[in-house]
Design a protein around this motif. Structure first.
Motif, PDB file in Angstrom:
ATOM      1  N   ILE A 250       0.864  -1.177   0.000  1.00 28.75           N
ATOM      2  CA  ILE A 250       0.000   0.000   0.000  1.00 28.75           C
ATOM      3  C   ILE A 250       0.900   1.227   0.000  1.00 28.75           C
ATOM      4  N   LEU A 251       0.544   2.227  -0.809  1.00 32.40           N
ATOM      5  CA  LEU A 251       1.285   3.489  -0.859  1.00 32.40           C
ATOM      6  C   LEU A 251       0.324   4.633  -0.580  1.00 32.40           C
ATOM      7  N   VAL A 252       0.734   5.520   0.335  1.00 29.08           N
ATOM      8  CA  VAL A 252      -0.027   6.734   0.640  1.00 29.08           C
ATOM      9  C   VAL A 252       0.868   7.923   0.321  1.00 29.08           C
ATOM     10  N   ASN A 279      -2.758 -10.281   0.866  1.00 26.43           N
ATOM     11  CA  ASN A 279      -2.735  -9.432   2.060  1.00 26.43           C
ATOM     12  C   ASN A 279      -1.561  -8.474   1.969  1.00 26.43           C
ATOM     13  N   ALA A 280      -1.749  -7.258   2.488  1.00 28.93           N
ATOM     14  CA  ALA A 280      -0.683  -6.263   2.450  1.00 28.93           C
ATOM     15  C   ALA A 280       0.455  -6.655   3.384  1.00 28.93           C
ATOM     16  N   THR A 402      -2.131  -1.197  -3.678  1.00 29.25           N
ATOM     17  CA  THR A 402      -3.201  -0.225  -3.460  1.00 29.25           C
ATOM     18  C   THR A 402      -2.560   1.139  -3.251  1.00 29.25           C
ATOM     19  N   VAL A 403      -3.049   2.150  -3.978  1.00 34.42           N
ATOM     20  CA  VAL A 403      -2.426   3.472  -3.961  1.00 34.42           C
ATOM     21  C   VAL A 403      -3.456   4.530  -3.602  1.00 34.42           C
ATOM     22  N   HIS A 428      -9.769   0.417  -2.108  1.00 31.29           N
ATOM     23  CA  HIS A 428      -9.969  -0.957  -2.550  1.00 31.29           C
ATOM     24  C   HIS A 428      -8.877  -1.794  -1.888  1.00 31.29           C
ATOM     25  N   PRO A 429      -9.237  -2.652  -0.935  1.00 32.50           N
ATOM     26  CA  PRO A 429      -8.217  -3.416  -0.204  1.00 32.50           C
ATOM     27  C   PRO A 429      -7.429  -4.321  -1.143  1.00 32.50           C
ATOM     28  N   THR A 430      -6.238  -4.649  -0.729  1.00 27.74           N
ATOM     29  CA  THR A 430      -5.357  -5.455  -1.583  1.00 27.74           C
ATOM     30  C   THR A 430      -5.934  -6.838  -1.879  1.00 27.74           C
ATOM     31  N   TYR A 431      -6.855  -7.321  -1.053  1.00 33.03           N
ATOM     32  CA  TYR A 431      -7.407  -8.654  -1.257  1.00 33.03           C
ATOM     33  C   TYR A 431      -8.607  -8.638  -2.212  1.00 33.03           C
ATOM     34  N   TRP A 432      -9.010  -7.472  -2.719  1.00 31.69           N
ATOM     35  CA  TRP A 432     -10.166  -7.408  -3.620  1.00 31.69           C
ATOM     36  C   TRP A 432      -9.913  -8.230  -4.875  1.00 31.69           C
ATOM     37  N   ILE A 433     -10.882  -9.041  -5.232  1.00 34.27           N
ATOM     38  CA  ILE A 433     -10.823  -9.793  -6.485  1.00 34.27           C
ATOM     39  C   ILE A 433     -12.238 -10.237  -6.794  1.00 34.27           C
ATOM     40  N   ARG A 434     -12.526 -10.474  -8.061  1.00 37.03           N
ATOM     41  CA  ARG A 434     -13.829 -10.992  -8.447  1.00 37.03           C
ATOM     42  C   ARG A 434     -13.638 -11.922  -9.628  1.00 37.03           C
ATOM     43  N   PRO A 435     -14.571 -12.838  -9.863  1.00 30.75           N
ATOM     44  CA  PRO A 435     -14.442 -13.748 -11.000  1.00 30.75           C
ATOM     45  C   PRO A 435     -14.341 -12.981 -12.318  1.00 30.75           C
TER      46      PRO A 435
END
Length: 456
Positions: A250-252, A279-280, A402-403, A428-435
């Motif tokens: 993650i970058l802020v 996971n981050a 995630t930025v 959008h969390p780093t674990y977001w994914i969808r088919p």
């Protein structure tokens, strides 16, 4: 042993009960299952049988996968109901029950939506069958690079078993070597696939020892393996696709306030017990990282320590011995950093056996500190400083980044960076994914190729 779940190989002629047996224990060390390990000769003969077999026609494969999803989730398979199966997976793997439920639902969804899933990586200029009318004037056709696909499965999470279903949907015959840590998911899934209409010589389960394991990959046209950096180096660029550490980040940047995004950051670190490659592992912030590290530590410290089968469990559990080994490794690696959480250890032993791996938060002195590359299978995060002068270098080799930024030029650079697989902008969390969206590229990009067909 009486009372144990019996897990046998699923070979090209049906169930095979190997003489070599090992006990699968739960996180407390209690025996749960009796797993048979097949010898090298059985592996060799099985892989030959897969090459000789015929695949089901495409429409039948799709229909059988949909039936398998229903069998997997609704029927008693191998003596276990769906609920009993998920409880067993949680108790043995140490993955929280809620995570197991989510992962197994994703497996069923992947089977149900197989036709959609395999269509996504196909180039827009290609058709799926040579009979398509477009081939009369000449067209690219999407075709397999081989016929037999081998998988050395991971045991830290059930979720990856949804991935190889794509190979089966594309017409590959598939051989899966399960992890001894968690063989229940592939055994149930392959049993369901066979009950749904796939032949015994089209999808097999081959539990083996290490000596026979390579024979599965050697006997296949293409393969998929999970492991660490050593596995990636061994197979990179070969006919075997390695799935290694994610090192998601993650970058802020300075134009964003991390306080507005702390929920997303903490969730990216701890979701699914922190066991996944998405996971981050590292959080970099433009400015002083200490306040963010402290706030993140405060948030993660409140997570409860519970047995994995508890409905409220959110952290992973391991046998005490392996948890202590993980703790020793962390403390050795963390030298030179500032501990905000977990500096005295991360192991919390449970009265019922096993140990929870609690979160750890360490502050890095610089963005390129070596610890930023250390990924562990629990919520362990390294928080460090970053500035525009550091550029993209500390962000490379990320499965997900995630930025939080308004800098579109930076985003251009990150999206174009070859070693960053996925870029998520905003909350959008780093674990977001969808088919249908790629995880680490589409598996179909590896399994398939285009060839031109023109016909009268």
């Amino acid at each position: 042993m009486p009372g144990l779940i019996s897990l046998d190989a699923l070979g090209p002629k049906g169930t095979y009960r190997a003489r070599n047996r090992v006990t699968v224990a739960d996180v407390a060390g209690l025996p749960v299952a009796d797993l048979g390990l097949v010898p090298r000769l059985f592996v060799s003969r099985t892989m030959t049988a897969l090459h000789r077999a015929e695949s089901l026609p495409a429409a039948e494969r799709v229909a059988a996968l949909a039936r398998a999803a229903r069998i997997f989730t609704e029927e008693v398979v191998g003596g276990l109901s769906y609920d009993a199966f998920r409880h067993t997976v949680a108790r043995v793997s140490g993955v929280p029950l809620a995570v197991v439920r989510e992962a197994t639902a994703s497996i069923a969804e992947a089977a149900e939506r197989a036709e959609y899933m395999v269509r996504q990586p196909r180039p827009v200029g290609a058709v799926g069958d040579w009979r398509d009318p477009l081939t009369r004037d000449g067209s690219a056709v999407w075709t397999r690079r081989g016929n037999v696909f081998a998988v050395h499965a991971a045991g830290n999470h059930p979720g990856p078993h949804s991935l190889w279903l794509e190979a089966l949907a594309l017409g590959y015959r598939v051989a899966v070597r399960p992890s001894r840590r968690e063989p229940f998911t592939p055994h149930r899934l392959i049993s369901a696939l066979r009950a749904a209409g796939f032949g015994d010589d089209q999808v097999v389960l081959l539990p083996t020892d290490h000596e026979a394991a390579d024979g599965i990959l050697q006997g296949a046209d293409l393969g998929l393996v999970y492991g660490g950096d050593e596995v990636v180096r061994k197979y990179q660029g070969s006919t075997v696709l390695p799935q290694g550490p994610g090192r998601s980040k993650i970058l802020v940047t300075a134009d964003a306030d991390w306080r507005d995004h702390l929920d997303t950051i903490a969730d990216s670190v701890s979701h699914q017990g922190g066991v996944a490659c998405i996971n981050a592992t590292t959080v970099l912030v433009d400015g002083d990282p200490a306040p963010l590290a402290a706030a993140l530590a405060e948030r993660l410290a409140t997570l409860p320590s519970l047995p994995p089968e508890d409905e409220k469990a959110v952290l992973a559990v391991q046998p005490v011995e392996s948890a202590r080994a993980m703790e020793r490794f962390l403390l050795a690696q963390a030298k030179g950093t500032t501990a905000h959480l977990g500096g005295d250890g991360v192991v919390d032993e449970l009265s019922a056996g096993g140990a929870v791996l609690r979160p750890a938060v360490h502050e890095l002195p610089r963005p390129d500190a070596r610890q930023a590359g250390v990924e562990l299978p629990f919520p362990c995060v390294w928080v460090g400083p970053w500035s525009p002068a550091d550029g993209v270098a500390p962000l490379r080799e990320s499965l997900v980044l995630t930025v939080f930024t308004e800098d579109e030029q930076l985003v251009d650079t990150l999206v174009e960076e070859p070693t960053i697989s996925n870029v998520y902008l905003g909350d959008h969390p780093t674990y977001w994914i969808r088919p249908g969206v790629p995880h680490d590229g589409y598996l179909g990009e590896f399994l398939m190729r285009t060839k031109t067909v023109i016909r009268d």
